[in-house]
Design an enzyme around this catalytic site. Sequence first.
Site, PDB file in Angstrom:
ATOM      1  N   ALA A 107       0.833  -1.201   0.000  1.00 56.61           N
ATOM      2  CA  ALA A 107       0.000   0.000   0.000  1.00 56.61           C
ATOM      3  C   ALA A 107       0.873   1.258   0.000  1.00 56.61           C
ATOM      4  O   ALA A 107       0.553   2.251  -0.666  1.00 56.61           O
ATOM      5  CB  ALA A 107      -0.927  -0.007   1.217  1.00 56.61           C
ATOM      6  N   TYR A 111     -12.178  -1.017   7.399  1.00 57.11           N
ATOM      7  CA  TYR A 111     -12.347  -1.143   5.954  1.00 57.11           C
ATOM      8  C   TYR A 111     -13.776  -0.805   5.550  1.00 57.11           C
ATOM      9  O   TYR A 111     -14.012  -0.240   4.483  1.00 57.11           O
ATOM     10  CB  TYR A 111     -11.990  -2.557   5.509  1.00 57.11           C
ATOM     11  CG  TYR A 111     -10.565  -2.959   5.811  1.00 57.11           C
ATOM     12  CD1 TYR A 111      -9.517  -2.038   5.727  1.00 57.11           C
ATOM     13  CD2 TYR A 111     -10.251  -4.263   6.178  1.00 57.11           C
ATOM     14  CE1 TYR A 111      -8.212  -2.407   6.002  1.00 57.11           C
ATOM     15  CE2 TYR A 111      -8.949  -4.654   6.452  1.00 57.11           C
ATOM     16  CZ  TYR A 111      -7.934  -3.716   6.362  1.00 57.11           C
ATOM     17  OH  TYR A 111      -6.645  -4.098   6.630  1.00 57.11           O
ATOM     18  N   LYS A 131      -2.708  -8.736  -6.673  1.00 52.75           N
ATOM     19  CA  LYS A 131      -2.631 -10.118  -7.122  1.00 52.75           C
ATOM     20  C   LYS A 131      -2.277 -11.021  -5.939  1.00 52.75           C
ATOM     21  O   LYS A 131      -1.599 -10.578  -5.005  1.00 52.75           O
ATOM     22  CB  LYS A 131      -1.640 -10.256  -8.280  1.00 52.75           C
ATOM     23  CG  LYS A 131      -0.236  -9.696  -7.987  1.00 52.75           C
ATOM     24  CD  LYS A 131       0.621 -10.665  -7.200  1.00 52.75           C
ATOM     25  CE  LYS A 131       1.942 -10.081  -6.817  1.00 52.75           C
ATOM     26  NZ  LYS A 131       2.622 -10.899  -5.798  1.00 52.75           N
ATOM     27  N   ARG A 181       3.842 -13.592   6.522  1.00 51.58           N
ATOM     28  CA  ARG A 181       2.789 -13.880   5.545  1.00 51.58           C
ATOM     29  C   ARG A 181       3.226 -14.904   4.496  1.00 51.58           C
ATOM     30  O   ARG A 181       2.394 -15.659   3.995  1.00 51.58           O
ATOM     31  CB  ARG A 181       2.328 -12.597   4.843  1.00 51.58           C
ATOM     32  CG  ARG A 181       3.380 -11.943   3.961  1.00 51.58           C
ATOM     33  CD  ARG A 181       2.851 -10.727   3.226  1.00 51.58           C
ATOM     34  NE  ARG A 181       3.845 -10.189   2.303  1.00 51.58           N
ATOM     35  CZ  ARG A 181       4.044 -10.646   1.078  1.00 51.58           C
ATOM     36  NH1 ARG A 181       3.316 -11.658   0.618  1.00 51.58           N
ATOM     37  NH2 ARG A 181       4.970 -10.104   0.309  1.00 51.58           N
TER      38      ARG A 181
END
Length: 334
Positions: free
Chosen positions: A14, A56, A95, A164
């Site tokens: 981001a 969000y 993606k 992650r």
Amino acid sequence: MSIRWGILGTGNIAHLFASDLQLPPDATLAAVGSRAQERADAFGDRFGVSRRYGSYEALVADPDLDVVYVATPHSKHAEHAAMALEAGAAVLCEKPLALNAAEAETLIATARRYDQFLMEAMWTRFLPVMADVRRLVQEERALGDVCLLRADIGVVQDFDPEHRLFDPALGGGALLDLGVYPIAFAFDLFGPPDAVTSSAVIGDTGVDEQCAVVFRYDDGTQAVWQASVRADAGRTCVLAGREGRLRGTRAWWKGAPFELTRADGSTETWARSFEGSGYQFEATHVMRCLREGRTESPVMPLDESRAILDTTDALRAEWGVRYPDESPSTLRSS
């Protein structure tokens, strides 16, 4: 008229996207949303974003956004993209578009039901040098009949079960994080493969840490690629045909120069330098699509994004890699 962007998520990708979004003159970063208000505020301070949301849901409810960039972990892409679509915003989703083809189909159906723009952020496809590659290979046929693509992509990432890349709950593994680049490259030039063979190394957390894959096409073309979070594999690629070869230097998927060697031994180099990290090109494409009234991209169409996930599903099924809450039937073999 400027296109007003909201960014959903405040992680590293981001930050890179927000920085590059300052380059197109017709883009405005209008809002950011995070799961924590303090992270949204810190992001807003860094990039001069006035509207900062601590959830969000609050971000996508902002009525003054034209498009939302979804920058959350793989496992949340489909959920968060659908949330934005249902709130009336166009979506550029990092993606992969979803964890698997079933999720992608549902998300694509949502976009079409709401008549909203949706695109997978396969940013490397929009880099200037990649347009040169397509022109040389497909239009000018500088290599003749291309019969081989070889591509490597790898990083050295220290093992951490909570990172992650190693966490199955976040869609970890080399395939979805790195392998999608050579997959998308092969799809761009040759389309979906007719047969696939592969081998993978599965780590302690159950995700693929390294893989080697061969795509075979009925016309005799092969795409051979490797992806790894265990080794720096050199990060080069080669396209070869009877009339020559085109070699992408280190970090080929990031816009590094390509060198063309013709059959007579002569060489030419294509280098298309640019400011920033390169995410501005996909953003510019999205804004062009929105101004043209499109609901999907002609360069990265939704059916192709789903077909790529069909391929990654089949690979994971072969390797026995499933993410939490996925049933065996979710991974359809190709």
